[in-house]
Design a protein around this motif. Sequence first.
Motif, PDB file in Angstrom:
ATOM      1  N   GLU A  40       0.817  -1.202   0.000  1.00 53.73           N
ATOM      2  CA  GLU A  40       0.000   0.000   0.000  1.00 53.73           C
ATOM      3  C   GLU A  40       0.853   1.254   0.000  1.00 53.73           C
ATOM      4  N   GLY A  41       2.161   1.117   0.077  1.00 56.08           N
ATOM      5  CA  GLY A  41       3.040   2.273   0.079  1.00 56.08           C
ATOM      6  C   GLY A  41       2.973   3.099   1.332  1.00 56.08           C
ATOM      7  N   ASP A  42       2.457   2.531   2.426  1.00 51.18           N
ATOM      8  CA  ASP A  42       2.288   3.299   3.657  1.00 51.18           C
ATOM      9  C   ASP A  42       3.537   3.273   4.529  1.00 51.18           C
ATOM     10  N   VAL A  43       4.131   2.101   4.698  1.00 52.05           N
ATOM     11  CA  VAL A  43       5.222   1.933   5.642  1.00 52.05           C
ATOM     12  C   VAL A  43       6.391   1.246   4.937  1.00 52.05           C
ATOM     13  N   ALA A  44       7.571   1.789   5.145  1.00 58.00           N
ATOM     14  CA  ALA A  44       8.763   1.224   4.507  1.00 58.00           C
ATOM     15  C   ALA A  44       9.771   0.750   5.539  1.00 58.00           C
ATOM     16  N   TRP A  45       9.316   0.525   6.779  1.00 58.21           N
ATOM     17  CA  TRP A  45      10.234   0.049   7.800  1.00 58.21           C
ATOM     18  C   TRP A  45       9.540  -0.957   8.718  1.00 58.21           C
ATOM     19  N   THR A  46      10.324  -1.716   9.442  1.00 57.13           N
ATOM     20  CA  THR A  46       9.805  -2.683  10.404  1.00 57.13           C
ATOM     21  C   THR A  46      10.443  -2.435  11.752  1.00 57.13           C
ATOM     22  N   VAL A  47       9.815  -2.953  12.797  1.00 60.93           N
ATOM     23  CA  VAL A  47      10.357  -2.861  14.152  1.00 60.93           C
ATOM     24  C   VAL A  47      10.279  -4.243  14.791  1.00 60.93           C
ATOM     25  N   ARG A  48      11.226  -4.539  15.651  1.00 57.92           N
ATOM     26  CA  ARG A  48      11.219  -5.796  16.397  1.00 57.92           C
ATOM     27  C   ARG A  48      12.007  -5.607  17.689  1.00 57.92           C
ATOM     28  N   THR A  49      11.840  -6.555  18.600  1.00 50.30           N
ATOM     29  CA  THR A  49      12.604  -6.518  19.844  1.00 50.30           C
ATOM     30  C   THR A  49      14.023  -7.004  19.582  1.00 50.30           C
ATOM     31  N   ALA A  50      14.966  -6.455  20.329  1.00 54.03           N
ATOM     32  CA  ALA A  50      16.355  -6.901  20.222  1.00 54.03           C
ATOM     33  C   ALA A  50      16.525  -8.240  20.931  1.00 54.03           C
ATOM     34  N   SER A  51      17.463  -9.044  20.451  1.00 49.62           N
ATOM     35  CA  SER A  51      17.798 -10.317  21.104  1.00 49.62           C
ATOM     36  C   SER A  51      18.866 -10.053  22.151  1.00 49.62           C
ATOM     37  N   ASN A  52      18.543 -10.366  23.414  1.00 49.74           N
ATOM     38  CA  ASN A  52      19.479 -10.122  24.506  1.00 49.74           C
ATOM     39  C   ASN A  52      19.127 -11.047  25.669  1.00 49.74           C
ATOM     40  N   SER A  53      19.523 -10.676  26.864  1.00 46.65           N
ATOM     41  CA  SER A  53      19.287 -11.529  28.030  1.00 46.65           C
ATOM     42  C   SER A  53      17.805 -11.721  28.337  1.00 46.65           C
ATOM     43  N   ASP A  57      13.292 -13.163  19.698  1.00 41.10           N
ATOM     44  CA  ASP A  57      11.999 -13.301  19.012  1.00 41.10           C
ATOM     45  C   ASP A  57      10.822 -13.031  19.951  1.00 41.10           C
ATOM     46  N   ARG A  58      10.977 -12.043  20.795  1.00 41.91           N
ATOM     47  CA  ARG A  58       9.850 -11.655  21.662  1.00 41.91           C
ATOM     48  C   ARG A  58       8.828 -10.860  20.850  1.00 41.91           C
ATOM     49  N   SER A  59       7.579 -11.041  21.183  1.00 41.99           N
ATOM     50  CA  SER A  59       6.535 -10.276  20.490  1.00 41.99           C
ATOM     51  C   SER A  59       6.331  -8.903  21.107  1.00 41.99           C
ATOM     52  N   SER A  60       6.814  -8.719  22.330  1.00 39.74           N
ATOM     53  CA  SER A  60       6.655  -7.439  23.009  1.00 39.74           C
ATOM     54  C   SER A  60       7.669  -7.364  24.136  1.00 39.74           C
ATOM     55  N   PHE A  61       7.715  -6.215  24.788  1.00 43.10           N
ATOM     56  CA  PHE A  61       8.586  -6.023  25.935  1.00 43.10           C
ATOM     57  C   PHE A  61       7.776  -6.218  27.219  1.00 43.10           C
ATOM     58  N   SER A  62       8.341  -6.926  28.183  1.00 42.53           N
ATOM     59  CA  SER A  62       7.660  -7.169  29.454  1.00 42.53           C
ATOM     60  C   SER A  62       8.685  -7.179  30.575  1.00 42.53           C
ATOM     61  N   TYR A  63       8.390  -6.432  31.659  1.00 43.79           N
ATOM     62  CA  TYR A  63       9.342  -6.300  32.760  1.00 43.79           C
ATOM     63  C   TYR A  63       8.611  -6.334  34.099  1.00 43.79           C
ATOM     64  N   ALA A  64       9.344  -6.771  35.111  1.00 39.02           N
ATOM     65  CA  ALA A  64       8.917  -6.653  36.507  1.00 39.02           C
ATOM     66  C   ALA A  64      10.020  -5.872  37.217  1.00 39.02           C
TER      67      ALA A  64
END
Length: 359
Positions: A40-53, A57-64
Amino acid sequence: MHASTTHRKTVVTALARTVAAALLATFAVTGLGATPALAEGDVAWTVRTASNSYGADRSSFSYAVNPGGQAQDAMVVANRGKAPLDLSVYTADGYTTGTGQLDLLTRDKKSVGIGAWVHADRERVAIQPGETVEIPFTVTVAGNATPGDYAGGIVTSLTQPDAAQGVNVERRLGIRIKLRVSGALKPGLAIEDLHVDYSGSFWNPFTKRDATVTYRIHNTGNAILTARQTVSVSGPFGWLRADAGEVKSPPDLLPGESWTMTVPVHGVATSGRLAATATLTPLLTDASGSTTSLKQVQASAHSWAIPWALLLLILILVAAVAGVYLLMRRNRARRKLREDARVRKAVEQALREKSTQPS
């Protein structure tokens, strides 16, 4: 139409198209997409979580995090287009929309949770075609933060002119952030303003009809909750009960939020006094993704389902019986009067005959 109104509607339309292609299923404007919405020509970039400790391949960020504590993480942004990108980066608090999606406050709205505690190491990022950039951010929870759950997101945003509309359009891609501040967790749901409406039939009181049970689910605790639900409508003494069947669960409600339910119940008898009952089983999800069922919450309300035609028929029958009774009573009284008159006449006749006879 004012330019500001046109701008807002255009932004909403653009965001809706973005959601369909690259956002998380549970969020309206925050999420993750493996492929940009180039079609659709709307978005030319992607976002994802970084791989770390915290994981890969996390779908979102979650913290306590404890009050006053910190956590550090990163988001990865990739330019899949053919032109350089200059994106703004910001964080914002989340809220549940009327469609049950989690959305984020716009930049002009004040955030007091995620948007105030999460800070990226830059406010803008320039990305060349084919380039991938990691954007670190820090979660710094206020020392006096109230224990419980918070939701929001970290967003990349691109503002471009729309020649057709003559306004600037903001397109956003981001990832949700769920934060649980350590302390006493007090989950709770309440059922408020429950009432029932009944669409009974005047002419055929023996036909079962539909009732509609409406109520508001209020998250009165400090944890994000959804719930399993059951709804039923019954007559006096619990007789003639009709169940709504499977009732769709409300969305995940943030602390303090409310959600209005409208539940149809079929096959309700016109039985006079109706009792509608809604029962919730709150569901709490922990950091590992496990769901726990909490103590049930129940509320009831009453309404009338009066069989008017039947009552009218009963009144007619009662009136007819009463009329027949009164008529029979009147006829008996008349017969008694005639019989009494006949007896008196016979007695008088006998007395006259006796008085005329010779001694």
